[in-house]
Design a protein around this motif. Structure first.
Motif, PDB file in Angstrom:
ATOM      1  N   PHE A  67     -69.344  53.849   4.617  1.00  0.00           N
ATOM      2  CA  PHE A  67     -69.102  52.712   5.507  1.00  0.00           C
ATOM      3  C   PHE A  67     -70.219  51.685   5.386  1.00  0.00           C
ATOM      4  CE2 PHE A  67     -68.639  50.295   9.377  1.00  0.00           C
ATOM      5  CZ  PHE A  67     -67.278  50.356   9.663  1.00  0.00           C
ATOM      6  N   SER A  68     -69.808  50.409   5.420  1.00  0.00           N
ATOM      7  CA  SER A  68     -70.801  49.338   5.434  1.00  0.00           C
ATOM      8  C   SER A  68     -70.321  48.193   6.302  1.00  0.00           C
ATOM      9  CB  SER A  68     -71.043  48.819   4.015  1.00  0.00           C
ATOM     10  OG  SER A  68     -71.821  47.645   4.082  1.00  0.00           O
ATOM     11  N   THR A  69     -71.249  47.592   7.011  1.00  0.00           N
ATOM     12  CA  THR A  69     -70.882  46.414   7.804  1.00  0.00           C
ATOM     13  C   THR A  69     -70.983  45.137   6.968  1.00  0.00           C
ATOM     14  OG1 THR A  69     -73.169  46.189   8.557  1.00  0.00           O
ATOM     15  CG2 THR A  69     -71.686  47.439   9.961  1.00  0.00           C
ATOM     16  N   LYS A  70     -71.532  45.266   5.775  1.00  0.00           N
ATOM     17  CA  LYS A  70     -71.738  44.076   4.935  1.00  0.00           C
ATOM     18  C   LYS A  70     -70.462  43.668   4.200  1.00  0.00           C
ATOM     19  CE  LYS A  70     -76.006  43.822   6.026  1.00  0.00           C
ATOM     20  NZ  LYS A  70     -76.437  42.789   6.961  1.00  0.00           N
ATOM     21  N   ASP A  71     -69.551  44.613   4.055  1.00  0.00           N
ATOM     22  CA  ASP A  71     -68.245  44.305   3.471  1.00  0.00           C
ATOM     23  C   ASP A  71     -67.224  45.144   4.253  1.00  0.00           C
ATOM     24  OD1 ASP A  71     -68.469  46.952   2.441  1.00  0.00           O
ATOM     25  OD2 ASP A  71     -69.512  46.176   0.684  1.00  0.00           O
ATOM     26  N   ASP A  72     -66.038  45.365   3.683  1.00  0.00           N
ATOM     27  CA  ASP A  72     -65.043  46.132   4.432  1.00  0.00           C
ATOM     28  C   ASP A  72     -65.024  47.610   4.050  1.00  0.00           C
ATOM     29  OD1 ASP A  72     -64.301  44.074   6.018  1.00  0.00           O
ATOM     30  OD2 ASP A  72     -62.548  43.498   4.833  1.00  0.00           O
ATOM     31  N   GLU A  73     -66.051  48.052   3.341  1.00  0.00           N
ATOM     32  CA  GLU A  73     -66.118  49.461   2.930  1.00  0.00           C
ATOM     33  C   GLU A  73     -65.910  50.392   4.138  1.00  0.00           C
ATOM     34  OE1 GLU A  73     -67.389  50.717  -0.471  1.00  0.00           O
ATOM     35  OE2 GLU A  73     -66.297  52.423   0.375  1.00  0.00           O
ATOM     36  N   GLY A  74     -64.872  51.197   4.082  1.00  0.00           N
ATOM     37  CA  GLY A  74     -64.643  52.219   5.103  1.00  0.00           C
ATOM     38  C   GLY A  74     -63.910  51.744   6.344  1.00  0.00           C
ATOM     39  N   LYS A  75     -63.872  50.439   6.529  1.00  0.00           N
ATOM     40  CA  LYS A  75     -63.316  49.909   7.780  1.00  0.00           C
ATOM     41  C   LYS A  75     -61.859  50.353   8.008  1.00  0.00           C
ATOM     42  CE  LYS A  75     -62.104  45.581  10.011  1.00  0.00           C
ATOM     43  NZ  LYS A  75     -62.076  44.104   9.910  1.00  0.00           N
ATOM     44  N   TYR A  76     -61.033  50.130   6.993  1.00  0.00           N
ATOM     45  CA  TYR A  76     -59.603  50.436   7.172  1.00  0.00           C
ATOM     46  C   TYR A  76     -59.344  51.942   7.142  1.00  0.00           C
ATOM     47  CZ  TYR A  76     -59.301  45.489   7.034  1.00  0.00           C
ATOM     48  OH  TYR A  76     -59.504  44.172   7.357  1.00  0.00           O
ATOM     49  N   THR A  77     -60.205  52.675   6.444  1.00  0.00           N
ATOM     50  CA  THR A  77     -60.084  54.138   6.454  1.00  0.00           C
ATOM     51  C   THR A  77     -60.302  54.664   7.871  1.00  0.00           C
ATOM     52  OG1 THR A  77     -61.001  54.144   4.234  1.00  0.00           O
ATOM     53  CG2 THR A  77     -60.926  56.258   5.364  1.00  0.00           C
ATOM     54  N   VAL A  78     -61.349  54.165   8.530  1.00  0.00           N
ATOM     55  CA  VAL A  78     -61.638  54.635   9.892  1.00  0.00           C
ATOM     56  C   VAL A  78     -60.526  54.201  10.851  1.00  0.00           C
ATOM     57  CG1 VAL A  78     -63.267  54.523  11.827  1.00  0.00           C
ATOM     58  CG2 VAL A  78     -64.130  54.714   9.490  1.00  0.00           C
ATOM     59  N   LEU A  79     -60.085  52.940  10.721  1.00  0.00           N
ATOM     60  CA  LEU A  79     -59.003  52.467  11.595  1.00  0.00           C
ATOM     61  C   LEU A  79     -57.729  53.285  11.382  1.00  0.00           C
ATOM     62  CD1 LEU A  79     -59.509  48.576  11.373  1.00  0.00           C
ATOM     63  CD2 LEU A  79     -59.860  50.023  13.396  1.00  0.00           C
ATOM     64  N   ASP A  80     -57.432  53.593  10.124  1.00  0.00           N
ATOM     65  CA  ASP A  80     -56.235  54.400   9.826  1.00  0.00           C
ATOM     66  C   ASP A  80     -56.355  55.810  10.393  1.00  0.00           C
ATOM     67  OD1 ASP A  80     -55.052  52.324   8.547  1.00  0.00           O
ATOM     68  OD2 ASP A  80     -55.349  53.087   6.510  1.00  0.00           O
ATOM     69  N   MET A  81     -57.556  56.364  10.301  1.00  0.00           N
ATOM     70  CA  MET A  81     -57.739  57.716  10.844  1.00  0.00           C
ATOM     71  C   MET A  81     -57.524  57.730  12.352  1.00  0.00           C
ATOM     72  SD  MET A  81     -60.692  59.714   8.762  1.00  0.00           S
ATOM     73  CE  MET A  81     -61.941  58.495   8.984  1.00  0.00           C
ATOM     74  N   ILE A  82     -58.036  56.708  13.019  1.00  0.00           N
ATOM     75  CA  ILE A  82     -57.837  56.624  14.477  1.00  0.00           C
ATOM     76  C   ILE A  82     -56.346  56.536  14.782  1.00  0.00           C
ATOM     77  CG2 ILE A  82     -58.193  55.155  16.516  1.00  0.00           C
ATOM     78  CD1 ILE A  82     -60.986  54.471  15.335  1.00  0.00           C
ATOM     79  N   GLU A  83     -55.668  55.703  14.021  1.00  0.00           N
ATOM     80  CA  GLU A  83     -54.223  55.536  14.207  1.00  0.00           C
ATOM     81  C   GLU A  83     -53.476  56.860  13.999  1.00  0.00           C
ATOM     82  OE1 GLU A  83     -52.722  52.631  15.166  1.00  0.00           O
ATOM     83  OE2 GLU A  83     -50.939  53.908  15.325  1.00  0.00           O
ATOM     84  N   MET A  84     -53.868  57.584  12.956  1.00  0.00           N
ATOM     85  CA  MET A  84     -53.204  58.852  12.662  1.00  0.00           C
ATOM     86  C   MET A  84     -53.495  59.907  13.727  1.00  0.00           C
ATOM     87  SD  MET A  84     -53.705  58.753   8.578  1.00  0.00           S
ATOM     88  CE  MET A  84     -53.875  60.500   8.374  1.00  0.00           C
TER      89      MET A  84
END
Ligand code: GTP
Ligand code: MG
Length: 205
Positions: free
Chosen positions: A174-191
């Motif tokens: 995960f990085s806040t400097k780009d979108d690294e990991g962002k959608y993975t974490v959001l998808d996991m929450i959704e799942m």
């Protein structure tokens, strides 16, 4: 998961202040300065909803962020801050205990570790705690932008090994400097949210 509205509902110091509407909660734990608040801001596309500080360990509160009146993201107080008094460490421990042990709405605690370093003893203990109270360990390796290419594989392997991760566990860069990991974490929450978990009726609005 698309997020439209996010706001801080409460900075709680005791369980009676926790939200009582029964919505599912997803919590973020990790040492001070690892990037918990920054990650929450990144997920929510907000610059500074969750307070990011240069001086770690200032706040010992559990912060509940209301996401579109459906779930809460929970910013847990950091550990491992050297300049804490014994009384503050004890306060931290009992707050974490109260929350992790008794909170029925808690669906998953994500453990954040710094991708540059070997996880500390405290990180290992936190991983054990999460495993003990839940069934899966999801680890987020923060500040991934700070790794050289050659460091990625060995560092991820070291985290995996040090935390004793297994087949069912997940490690997300995960990085806040780009979108690294962002959608993975959001998808996991959704799942996780869509799983067979009983939701209080108040959740529907
Ligand atoms: P506490 O609230 O003290 O427990 O810390 P925290 O875990 O909430 O950390 P916070 O989000 O305040 O971030 C600490 C510092 O790390 C800040 O200066 C952030 O800007 C920086 N930081 C967080 N995530 C990243 C990242 O992905 N990349 C880089 N380069 N810096 C980051
Ligand atoms: Mg923070």
């Amino acid at each position: 998961m698309n997020i439209h509205n996010a706001e801080l509902t409460v900075s709680a110091v005791s369980p009676k202040q926790y939200p009582s509407d029964g919505r599912m909660e997803f919590a973020f734990a990790g040492r001070s300065n690892v990037g918990k608040s920054s990650l929450i801001n990144k997920l929510l596309n907000r610059k500074s909803l969750a307070r990011v500080s240069g001086t770690p360990g200032k706040t010992v509160t559990i912060n509940f962020y209301d996401i579109d009146k459906t779930i809460y993201l929970v910013d847990l107080p950091g550990y491992g801050y050297a300049k804490r008094s014994k009384a503050e460490i004890e306060q931290w421990g009992s707050m974490m205990d109260d929350y992790l042990e008794n909170r029925e709405n808690l669906v998953q605690t994500f453990l954040l570790v710094d991708s540059r370093h070997k996880p500390s003893k405290d990180d290992v203990q936190m991983a054990e705690w999460i495993r003990h109270y839940g069934d899966r360990l999801i680890v987020i390796a923060t500040k991934f932008d700070k790794l050289k290419k050659s460091e990625i594989e060995p560092n991820m392997a070291l985290i995996w090994e040090t935390l004793g991760m297994g087949e069912d566990d997940i490690l997300v860069p995960f990085s806040t400097k780009d979108d690294e990991g962002k959608y993975t974490v959001l998808d996991m929450i959704e799942m996780l949210r869509a799983g067979d978990i009983v939701i209080d009726e108040n959740m529907e609005e």
